[in-house]
Design a protein around this motif. Structure first.
Motif, PDB file in Angstrom:
ATOM      1  N   LEU A 287       5.116 -20.463  31.243  1.00  0.00           N
ATOM      2  CA  LEU A 287       4.693 -19.052  30.339  1.00  0.00           C
ATOM      3  C   LEU A 287       3.578 -18.588  30.033  1.00  0.00           C
ATOM      4  CD1 LEU A 287       6.929 -18.131  28.455  1.00  0.00           C
ATOM      5  CD2 LEU A 287       6.099 -20.064  26.826  1.00  0.00           C
TER       6      LEU A 287
ATOM      7  N   ARG B 277      14.155  -3.891  32.032  1.00  0.00           N
ATOM      8  CA  ARG B 277      14.920  -5.178  31.776  1.00  0.00           C
ATOM      9  C   ARG B 277      13.876  -6.085  31.721  1.00  0.00           C
ATOM     10  NH1 ARG B 277      18.756  -6.574  35.688  1.00  0.00           N
ATOM     11  NH2 ARG B 277      20.021  -8.577  34.055  1.00  0.00           N
ATOM     12  N   ARG B 278      12.858  -6.048  32.492  1.00  0.00           N
ATOM     13  CA  ARG B 278      11.512  -6.719  31.996  1.00  0.00           C
ATOM     14  C   ARG B 278      10.915  -6.775  31.034  1.00  0.00           C
ATOM     15  NH1 ARG B 278      10.442  -5.675  37.164  1.00  0.00           N
ATOM     16  NH2 ARG B 278       8.468  -4.412  36.846  1.00  0.00           N
ATOM     17  N   MET B 279      10.989  -6.117  30.330  1.00  0.00           N
ATOM     18  CA  MET B 279      10.844  -5.452  28.695  1.00  0.00           C
ATOM     19  C   MET B 279      11.441  -5.834  27.460  1.00  0.00           C
ATOM     20  SD  MET B 279       7.214  -4.301  29.194  1.00  0.00           S
ATOM     21  CE  MET B 279       7.161  -3.722  27.648  1.00  0.00           C
TER      22      MET B 279
ATOM     23  N   PHE C 107      13.403  -8.524  28.453  1.00  0.00           N
ATOM     24  CA  PHE C 107      13.701  -9.870  28.537  1.00  0.00           C
ATOM     25  C   PHE C 107      12.304 -10.121  27.632  1.00  0.00           C
ATOM     26  CE2 PHE C 107      16.578 -10.514  32.474  1.00  0.00           C
ATOM     27  CZ  PHE C 107      17.280 -10.683  31.834  1.00  0.00           C
ATOM     28  N   LEU C 108      11.323 -10.399  27.544  1.00  0.00           N
ATOM     29  CA  LEU C 108       9.859 -10.135  27.277  1.00  0.00           C
ATOM     30  C   LEU C 108      10.488 -10.100  25.814  1.00  0.00           C
ATOM     31  CD1 LEU C 108       7.372  -8.656  29.624  1.00  0.00           C
ATOM     32  CD2 LEU C 108       7.671 -11.457  28.996  1.00  0.00           C
TER      33      LEU C 108
ATOM     34  N   SER D 247      12.896 -10.170  23.790  1.00  0.00           N
ATOM     35  CA  SER D 247      13.814 -11.597  23.642  1.00  0.00           C
ATOM     36  C   SER D 247      13.231 -13.142  23.690  1.00  0.00           C
ATOM     37  CB  SER D 247      14.766 -11.793  24.600  1.00  0.00           C
ATOM     38  OG  SER D 247      15.746 -10.172  24.952  1.00  0.00           O
ATOM     39  N   LEU D 248      12.125 -12.752  24.490  1.00  0.00           N
ATOM     40  CA  LEU D 248      11.262 -14.337  24.626  1.00  0.00           C
ATOM     41  C   LEU D 248      10.645 -13.981  22.815  1.00  0.00           C
ATOM     42  CD1 LEU D 248      11.057 -16.816  26.430  1.00  0.00           C
ATOM     43  CD2 LEU D 248       8.980 -15.250  27.963  1.00  0.00           C
TER      44      LEU D 248
ATOM     45  N   THR E 266      12.583 -14.573  20.420  1.00  0.00           N
ATOM     46  CA  THR E 266      13.430 -16.539  20.099  1.00  0.00           C
ATOM     47  C   THR E 266      12.175 -17.698  20.116  1.00  0.00           C
ATOM     48  OG1 THR E 266      14.529 -16.086  22.528  1.00  0.00           O
ATOM     49  CG2 THR E 266      14.672 -17.815  21.446  1.00  0.00           C
ATOM     50  N   ILE E 267      11.214 -17.444  20.668  1.00  0.00           N
ATOM     51  CA  ILE E 267      10.294 -18.073  20.015  1.00  0.00           C
ATOM     52  C   ILE E 267       9.057 -17.986  18.672  1.00  0.00           C
ATOM     53  CG2 ILE E 267       7.240 -18.660  20.876  1.00  0.00           C
ATOM     54  CD1 ILE E 267       8.040 -18.151  23.905  1.00  0.00           C
TER      55      ILE E 267
ATOM     56  N   LEU F 166       7.257 -10.471  35.433  1.00  0.00           N
ATOM     57  CA  LEU F 166       8.131 -12.084  34.787  1.00  0.00           C
ATOM     58  C   LEU F 166       8.241 -13.175  36.138  1.00  0.00           C
ATOM     59  CD1 LEU F 166      10.936 -10.702  33.384  1.00  0.00           C
ATOM     60  CD2 LEU F 166       9.788 -11.483  32.070  1.00  0.00           C
TER      61      LEU F 166
ATOM     62  N   LEU G 223       7.959 -17.381  35.556  1.00  0.00           N
ATOM     63  CA  LEU G 223       8.580 -17.633  34.614  1.00  0.00           C
ATOM     64  C   LEU G 223       9.408 -18.399  35.906  1.00  0.00           C
ATOM     65  CD1 LEU G 223       9.805 -15.592  32.495  1.00  0.00           C
ATOM     66  CD2 LEU G 223       8.025 -17.184  31.444  1.00  0.00           C
TER      67      LEU G 223
ATOM     68  N   SER H  32      12.501 -22.034  25.113  1.00  0.00           N
ATOM     69  CA  SER H  32      13.056 -20.762  25.257  1.00  0.00           C
ATOM     70  C   SER H  32      13.185 -19.724  25.950  1.00  0.00           C
ATOM     71  CB  SER H  32      12.508 -20.309  24.366  1.00  0.00           C
ATOM     72  OG  SER H  32      11.646 -20.516  22.758  1.00  0.00           O
TER      73      SER H  32
ATOM     74  N   VAL I 150      16.657 -17.892  26.818  1.00  0.00           N
ATOM     75  CA  VAL I 150      16.316 -15.599  26.872  1.00  0.00           C
ATOM     76  C   VAL I 150      17.439 -15.902  28.136  1.00  0.00           C
ATOM     77  CG1 VAL I 150      15.649 -14.355  27.851  1.00  0.00           C
ATOM     78  CG2 VAL I 150      14.807 -15.458  25.437  1.00  0.00           C
TER      79      VAL I 150
END
Lengths: 476, 506
Positions: A226, A452-454, A456-457, A459-460, A463-464, B200, B203, B440, B444
């Motif tokens: 991360l 899609r990558r953005m 995901f970021l 969402s991450l 979530t954090i 990404l 990760l 997390s 996700v």
């Protein structure tokens, strides 16, 4: 700085029926330049609102307390404010939690431009006073608080037997934290800034101290990395307060080799060739004549100047220099006497930085070394068309990529920034293998994998940061 | 859940009968990785997969992942099986996806200095290919012969070339991954944008196959060096050899590789190959550059070795050592198995670390050796191994050794590497309060825990019932501590080392 926040805002904005007729790019322009012919006035008013409170951080304990107040775990009384200040704080922040507010870090220096969507109601953290550096005695490492300047680190390391391999491609007086919540372009020949980061000391969205990575060793084989996935956006996930950096041993001998080139194609061939050797200089910095004139006003500027910093054993320096000379074939002249932008006294460095920062920067364009001459020619043409003289600072990577920072002699108004950014993007899109990585370029990009990558970021982040405290996402 | 027969038919319809296996023998092969496991572990986990599938394309992998929505079977991706902690063995059966049929080079771009390969290509094959094109890989994992590209990325591996070439993470341009919803994602921009444009890739580096199935990797390649040379030295002690490595770092010499191996390692080697070097604590250093540079670096390294009383070995000894550098664990043939403990420690503490490893090995009365190598200017990998006989109850001690070594690495401000199925209890030690951030990521990407679930962040058992469904990670730690004392309760002779010493006296 605020990339996810801006991106999310745009994504949400294009879903609003009233704005859906405005195409994405036009909307980004309108938001960026605050165009009141396109956007409602109250929206423009919101965008122009800046955080009402700035906290000058002296200790990370204060940040922890502040975060706990922001997420409602504690009342503002625990900040130790006087009744008067408490009342001010309370009204400014709207402590009733009816509105979203959070903390945002203010960069010491911003190379390009401010966010599109500022943190409107929260707290701005100013880390300039949180600037200690701790060098390790038994290893080539340092822990720098985010407010410490790069120059402080660079100058302090040799006394402890270390060398700082990364330098700012554009020599401004950046704080180390500017690479996490600003746009400081630190890099070495061997890698980007993130590759020199062992760990981050952060304050989590719940007010805890949390370390990402390992301060003493590399972060391999410990589940999802991360740390390196978020370094450029770290301040949107947590509040970074210090960086554990991997340094190198101070070489017994060092030298800056300066090569002058009189045309772009020769420069491109030389840079490509250097990156195809096994040489590992600390950094290789490139300037065109305009940039060179700013850095060294007293010296006659060549069309292109490449400075290469080499270090090693005393006896090993000569073979390295010979190998680099061979790779750089085609240079017009060579010198070992020209000063480089980094190894100068702090006052002189700051003085130069003050001049450099006056130019208008639009962000980084990463170009294959072979295409760098072509790219610079096109940037100059763009400058001429826009009546803004253009120049370039750049640095070479071992991968054969040149990280370039075009700049223009123009006033830094948002319309100009936008139009020049668009021009630079058009140039980058015509060069195979090139990538424009500015914040605007992120917002313009619509390639499905990127989107899609953005997502995901985002969402991450959500979530954090379930407390919505660290630069919370906002919608129009 | 659909019946296994139905699931089998669906798999066969997708891949064809020749690429789906369900015989017990075939499934058994996939029930362990590099470390063999005591049979008692079968009480806890269903280590045998229900099916083994061998896809040949990314689309087939995507189809397999989508099928698991029907069958509700777990997906476990697997490369060369050279991991150590159960990351690539099933815990609840399910479908094992063996990636080794995806072993082709997809594209090579000499201008862009990139090679795109399928995840099942071994590093040695890839290295040979890249070298045939006049380039080199910046980093080559230690187990290059068996380790696949996808496997090493999933383990967050390091290896040869790291001091010069940097982390393997930085050598990855981007990955093609089948996500748990069956869609395909490129993890970074195709242009070199470093960490920008939503990269990404980190990760997935060290993710142990729990976020998705890596099917392709585009890796950076570097110029083939004009000259390179390896030289080895025998030292009076392993700590002296380790001090020599730290001196190299402090002298600002950046070698291609610097490693140490204990005398016991060469005793095992001698038992297998009579022509191996005389047992000693040996350090090997490889340098690259122009011819002049290589000669200069050799002189500098010679001086540093002499400071620690290192005796330079003849090229006739050094050259085979370097040639066989990927063959690190041939000692496995001396016993029924071998267990390796992979840890990262600060370079400055490497001398202490190698001595600690020997101490722990001796305390647990195990046969084993210590190896270590330089990762970067702050980090060294400490990789001791012990021989193991999984048919005896005391075989579990070898797993206890891994736990003890990890604890020692944490005490030295380093960390163990890998979590898999057995070392999940280290996750909190590694990340402290940041553990929830790390968790997390799985939430996700794979909220339904379809891909390699019950590992890395938690330990599932084979039982689906509440209360027995998972083992608290500290429980695993206690189990391994108990395993660690088994061998001490029943001392055994250190037969290989003693045999060597005995022969020498005669």
């Amino acid at each position: 700085m605020g990339l996810l926040r801006d991106w999310n805002y745009i994504e949400k904005a294009v879903q609003i029926p009233a704005l859906s007729e405005v195409i994405r790019e036009a909307l980004i322009r309108a938001l960026f330049v605050r165009d009141d012919r396109v956007l409602p006035r109250d929206l423009i008013g919101d965008l122009n609102r800046v955080p009402p409170v700035t906290v000058k951080v002296k200790d990370d304990g204060e940040v922890r307390k502040l975060v706990r107040v922001l997420n409602g775990q504690e009342s503002t009384v625990s900040l130790g404010l006087s009744a008067e200040d408490y009342h001010y704080f309370r009204t400014q922040l709207g402590v009733g939690r009816t509105r979203e507010f959070g903390a945002v870090m203010r960069p010491r220096i911003l190379l390009t431009y401010d966010w599109i969507v500022p943190e409107q109601r929260g707290v701005q953290l100013d880390f300039n006073g949180y600037a200690g550096i701790e060098f390790a005695d038994d290893a080539h490492r340092a822990i720098a608080q985010v407010g410490a300047t790069w120059k402080q680190l660079y100058d302090g390391a040799p006394a402890k037997g270390h060398a700082v391999p990364f330098v700012p491609t554009v020599p401004l007086d950046f704080a180390i934290g500017d690479a996490l919540y600003g746009d400081a372009p630190f890099a070495s020949y061997r890698g980007e800034f993130a590759s020199h980061v062992n760990a981050l000391r952060t304050i989590s969205p719940f007010g805890h101290r949390a370390r990402l990575g390992f301060e003493e060793v590399a972060n391999n084989g410990t589940a999802y990395d991360l740390l390196h996935a978020t370094v450029p956006l770290a301040a949107e996930f947590f509040i970074p307060v210090a960086v554990a950096l991997r340094l190198e041993a101070k070489p017994a001998a060092g030298k800056t080799l300066t090569y002058a080139f009189d045309d772009g194609p020769k420069l491109a061939v030389a840079l490509d060739k250097l990156s195809r050797t096994t040489q590992m200089p600390a950094w290789a910095h490139v300037t065109d004549a305009v940039a060179a004139k700013i850095l060294r006003p007293a010296v006659a500027a060549e069309a292109f100047t490449v400075q290469v910093s080499v270090g090693g054993t005393t006896s090993g320096l000569a073979p390295k220099e010979k190998a680099i000379d061979t790779a750089m074939a085609g240079f017009k002249s060579k010198s070992a006497e020209v000063s480089n932008p980094f190894d100068v006294p702090a006052d002189a460095f700051r003085k130069t930085a003050d001049t450099v920062v006056r130019s208008l920067f639009v962000g980084e364009v990463r170009v294959p070394a072979k295409a760098v001459g072509d790219f610079i020619t096109k940037i100059r043409a763009l400058g001429d068309q826009s009546a803004a003289k253009a120049g370039v600072y750049a640095s070479l990577r071992a991968t054969g990529t040149v990280s370039t920072f075009p700049f223009f002699a123009a006033p830094k108004d948002r319309s100009k920034v936008y139009d020049l950014s668009k021009g630079v993007r058009a140039i980058a899109s015509r060069i195979p293998g090139a990538a424009f990585t500015s914040r605007l370029a992120h917002l313009w990009e619509e390639e499905p994998n990127f989107m899609r990558r953005m997502a995901f970021l985002r969402s991450l982040k959500v979530t954090i940061d379930t407390a919505h405290v660290v630069q919370p996402l906002v919608s129009p | 859940m659909a019946s296994l027969d139905y699931a089998y038919r669906r798999l066969v319809n997708t891949l064809g009968p020749e690429r789906v296996a369900r015989s017990e023998f075939e499934r058994m092969v996939y029930s362990h990785d590099f470390a063999s496991l005591p049979k008692i572990a079968l009480l806890q986990w269903k280590l045998y997969p229900d099916f083994v599938a061998l896809p040949q394309t990314t689309e087939e992998v995507a189809a397999l992942v989508k099928l698991s929505d029907e069958s509700l079977l777990q997906i476990t991706p697997r490369g060369g099986g050279t991991g150590w902690y159960g990351g690539s063995v099933p815990n609840r059966g399910g479908v094992m996806i063996d990636m080794r049929k995806m072993n082709h080079v997809v594209a090579f771009d000499p201008d862009g200095r990139k090679v795109t390969v399928e995840a099942g290509v071994t590093w040695k094959d890839l290295e040979d290919f890249v070298e045939s094109k006049g380039f080199a890989l910046p980093v080559v994992p230690v187990n290059a012969i068996g380790s696949t590209v996808g496997g090493a990325i999933n383990s967050g591996s390091s290896g040869f070339g790291a001091p010069r070439g940097g982390s393997l993470r930085d050598a990855i341009a981007f990955l093609k991954v089948v996500l748990p919803d069956g869609t395909i994602l490129k993890t970074a921009s195709e242009a070199d944008a470093d960490g920008h444009l939503a990269n990404l890739t980190p990760l997935f580096f060290g993710a142990e196959g729990t976020l998705g199935v890596i099917t392709e990797a585009t890796l950076r390649v570097v110029a083939k060096p004009e000259a390179s040379k390896a030289f080895a030295y025998a030292f009076p002690s392993l700590a002296a050899a380790a001090r020599f490595v730290t001196d190299i770092v402090d002298s600002a010499i950046v070698p291609y590789h610097a490693a140490v191996a204990s005398r016991d390692h060469f005793i095992f080697e001698r038992a297998l190959r009579p022509d191996s070097p005389d047992p000693a604590d040996i350090a090997i250093v490889a340098v690259q550059g122009s011819k002049d540079e290589v000669a200069d670096q050799e002189r500098s390294v010679d001086v540093l070795a002499a400071k620690e009383s290192g005796a330079k070995l003849a090229p006739a000894v050094t050259d085979p050592l370097w040639r066989d550098r990927y063959d690190n664990y041939s000692a496995r043939r001396l016993s029924r198995g071998l267990v390796t403990s992979y840890n990262l420690v600060p370079v400055g503490r490497l001398p202490e670390a190698v001595e600690t490893a020997i101490e722990i090995r001796d305390k647990l009365k195990l046969n084993g050796a210590v190896q270590a190598f330089l990762v970067d200017s702050t980090t060294a990998a400490l990789v001791p191994y012990v021989l193991m006989d999984d048919t005896r109850p005391s075989g579990g001690t070898a797993l206890g050794f891994v736990k003890r070594m990890g604890d020692a690495a944490f005490k030295m401000d380093g960390h163990s590497m890998g979590l898999g199925l057995f070392l999940v209890f280290n996750l909190r030690k590694m990340h402290g309060r940041a553990t929830s951030f790390i968790s997390s990521v799985k939430v996700v990407f794979d909220p339904r825990k379809k891909i390699n679930g019950g590992k890395t962040l938690e330990v599932w058992t084979k039982y689906p019932w509440p209360g027995l469904r998972a083992i608290p990670p500290p429980g695993m730690a206690v189990g391994l501590e108990i395993a660690a004392v088994l061998r001490r309760a029943k001392p055994t002779r250190d037969r290989f080392v003693r045999a060597y010493e005995h022969g020498k006296e005669e």
